[in-house]
Design a protein around this motif. Sequence first.
Motif, PDB file in Angstrom:
ATOM      1  N   ARG A  52     151.429 180.175  39.567  1.00  0.00           N
ATOM      2  CA  ARG A  52     150.156 180.835  39.258  1.00  0.00           C
ATOM      3  C   ARG A  52     150.160 181.403  37.842  1.00  0.00           C
ATOM      4  O   ARG A  52     149.171 181.289  37.124  1.00  0.00           O
ATOM      5  CB  ARG A  52     149.853 181.910  40.293  1.00  0.00           C
ATOM      6  N   HIS A  53     151.268 181.989  37.438  1.00  0.00           N
ATOM      7  CA  HIS A  53     151.352 182.528  36.076  1.00  0.00           C
ATOM      8  C   HIS A  53     151.305 181.391  35.044  1.00  0.00           C
ATOM      9  O   HIS A  53     150.650 181.521  34.012  1.00  0.00           O
ATOM     10  CB  HIS A  53     152.618 183.368  35.895  1.00  0.00           C
ATOM     11  N   ALA A  54     151.970 180.284  35.334  1.00  0.00           N
ATOM     12  CA  ALA A  54     151.995 179.153  34.398  1.00  0.00           C
ATOM     13  C   ALA A  54     150.606 178.529  34.232  1.00  0.00           C
ATOM     14  O   ALA A  54     150.263 178.036  33.156  1.00  0.00           O
ATOM     15  CB  ALA A  54     152.991 178.093  34.866  1.00  0.00           C
ATOM     16  N   ASP A 102     140.867 184.432  40.086  1.00  0.00           N
ATOM     17  CA  ASP A 102     141.044 184.682  38.656  1.00  0.00           C
ATOM     18  C   ASP A 102     142.515 184.688  38.230  1.00  0.00           C
ATOM     19  O   ASP A 102     142.825 184.981  37.082  1.00  0.00           O
ATOM     20  CB  ASP A 102     140.366 185.986  38.237  1.00  0.00           C
ATOM     21  N   TYR A 103     143.418 184.370  39.153  1.00  0.00           N
ATOM     22  CA  TYR A 103     144.851 184.282  38.871  1.00  0.00           C
ATOM     23  C   TYR A 103     145.445 185.601  38.369  1.00  0.00           C
ATOM     24  O   TYR A 103     146.487 185.609  37.760  1.00  0.00           O
ATOM     25  CB  TYR A 103     145.146 183.157  37.861  1.00  0.00           C
ATOM     26  N   GLN A 118     139.148 175.890  37.289  1.00  0.00           N
ATOM     27  CA  GLN A 118     138.845 177.130  38.004  1.00  0.00           C
ATOM     28  C   GLN A 118     137.388 177.543  37.798  1.00  0.00           C
ATOM     29  O   GLN A 118     136.751 178.069  38.717  1.00  0.00           O
ATOM     30  CB  GLN A 118     139.803 178.246  37.589  1.00  0.00           C
ATOM     31  N   ALA A 119     136.836 177.297  36.619  1.00  0.00           N
ATOM     32  CA  ALA A 119     135.422 177.592  36.383  1.00  0.00           C
ATOM     33  C   ALA A 119     134.548 176.728  37.293  1.00  0.00           C
ATOM     34  O   ALA A 119     133.554 177.206  37.864  1.00  0.00           O
ATOM     35  CB  ALA A 119     135.075 177.360  34.910  1.00  0.00           C
TER      36      ALA A 119
END
Length: 104
Positions: A64-66, A89-90, A77-78
Amino acid sequence: MPESIALHTKLKPGTEEKYADAHANISPDLVAALKHAGVRNWRIWRSGLDLFHVVDVDDYQAMRHALADHPANVPWQARMAELLEVQDDYSGEDRGIQKVWELP
């Protein structure tokens, strides 16, 4: 050690076909980014508006961070934000659905 993470998301009413179409046409750049971030497999089932995901990944939080600001993931994601009830929104420390039982 690899993890299997279960997730539950929900579609906005009337977006079922658009969601299916989006997933039938995932860009090779996004697939490569997911694999590079440690995703081994990602499966999604739909029941009505409910989506159930199983993600096999080396490290879910690291993935998720990457991907949070990855140029292949941001437009994806948009696009998903237009179709899902709750936008991802991670930014959180999501750990997926709590596992209750597994066949020994």
